[in-house]
Write a protein that holds these residues in place. Structure first.
Motif, short mmCIF file in Angstrom:
data_model
loop_
_atom_site.label_atom_id
_atom_site.label_comp_id
_atom_site.label_asym_id
_atom_site.label_seq_id
_atom_site.Cartn_x
_atom_site.Cartn_y
_atom_site.Cartn_z
N UNK A 1 0.86 -1.18 0.00
CA UNK A 1 0.00 0.00 0.00
C UNK A 1 0.90 1.23 0.00
N UNK A 2 0.84 1.98 -1.09
CA UNK A 2 1.71 3.10 -1.36
C UNK A 2 0.92 4.40 -1.25
N UNK A 3 1.39 5.33 -0.39
CA UNK A 3 0.75 6.63 -0.25
C UNK A 3 1.71 7.73 -0.69
N UNK A 4 1.23 8.59 -1.58
CA UNK A 4 2.03 9.73 -2.04
C UNK A 4 2.11 10.79 -0.94
N UNK A 5 3.23 11.51 -0.89
CA UNK A 5 3.28 12.68 -0.01
C UNK A 5 2.89 13.90 -0.83
N UNK A 6 3.33 15.08 -0.44
CA UNK A 6 2.88 16.30 -1.11
C UNK A 6 3.51 16.53 -2.48
N UNK A 7 4.54 15.78 -2.83
CA UNK A 7 5.16 15.86 -4.15
C UNK A 7 5.07 14.49 -4.82
N UNK A 8 4.79 14.45 -6.12
CA UNK A 8 4.73 13.15 -6.79
C UNK A 8 6.07 12.42 -6.72
N UNK A 9 6.04 11.18 -6.28
CA UNK A 9 7.24 10.35 -6.15
C UNK A 9 7.10 9.13 -7.05
N UNK A 10 8.22 8.49 -7.33
CA UNK A 10 8.22 7.30 -8.18
C UNK A 10 8.70 6.09 -7.38
N UNK A 11 8.32 4.93 -7.88
CA UNK A 11 8.80 3.65 -7.35
C UNK A 11 9.54 2.95 -8.47
N UNK A 12 10.73 2.45 -8.16
CA UNK A 12 11.44 1.57 -9.07
C UNK A 12 11.22 0.16 -8.53
N UNK A 13 10.53 -0.65 -9.33
CA UNK A 13 10.17 -2.00 -8.93
C UNK A 13 11.33 -2.95 -9.20
N UNK A 14 11.41 -4.05 -8.46
CA UNK A 14 12.43 -5.05 -8.77
C UNK A 14 12.26 -5.56 -10.21
N UNK A 15 13.36 -5.90 -10.85
CA UNK A 15 13.30 -6.41 -12.23
C UNK A 15 12.59 -7.76 -12.30
#
Length: 115
Positions: free
Chosen positions: A55-69
Motif C-alpha cells: 500500500x503506497x501513499x504519495x506525499x505532497x510531491x509526486x514520487x516514483x517507485x522503481x520495482x524489482x526487475x
C-alpha cells in the motif's frame, strides 16, 4: 472452512532504497518522501506460493517507485502511480518460484486516505 484470518501489517520507513522482507508480514504500507527503489526479500521456498500486498501513499510531491526487475506486470509495463498528495495505490504480488518471478497486480489506484 475458513471463517476469518488476519495478516500482519508492517509500516515501512521511507528511504531511497526499501526492502520488503516477507518474514515481517503480508501487508506493507509506506508513505514516501522521496523516489524509492524496492527490493523483495525472503519469499517462501520453491514449491510454495508466497504473496503480499503493498500500500503506497504519495506525499505532497509526486514520487516514483522503481520495482524489482523480477516483477512481471500485465502487458510488461508497470502501472503509473497516482500523483496527488495523500492518494493511495494498492498492489498485490505473488511468486511460485521463490521470487525468481513476482507477478504484480494493481488492486486499486487513486484511493482516498482512510479517515
Amino acid at each position: 472452512e475458513m471463517k476469518d484470518y488476519s495478516e500482519t501489517k508492517t509500516a515501512l520507513s521511507p528511504a531511497a532504497s526499501v526492502t520488503i522482507d516477507i518474514t515481517n508480514g503480508n501487508v506493507f504500507t509506506i508513505t514516501v518522501d522521496q523516489n524509492t527503489t524496492l527490493t523483495f526479500s525472503n519469499p517462501s521456498g520453491t514449491g510454495k506460493s508466497c504473496a503480499f500486498t503493498f500500500i503506497f501513499t504519495q506525499d505532497s510531491s509526486p514520487r516514483t517507485i522503481t520495482w524489482p526487475t523480477s516483477v512481471d506486470w500485465a502487458g510488461g509495463t508497470a502501472p503509473t502511480l497516482s500523483t496527488a498528495s495523500g492518494k493511495i495505490d494498492i498492489f498485490t504480488f505473488f511468486t511460485l518460484d521463490a521470487g525468481t518471478i513476482w507477478y504484480g497486480f494493481t488492486a486499486g489506484q487513486d484511493m482516498l486516505t482512510p479517515s
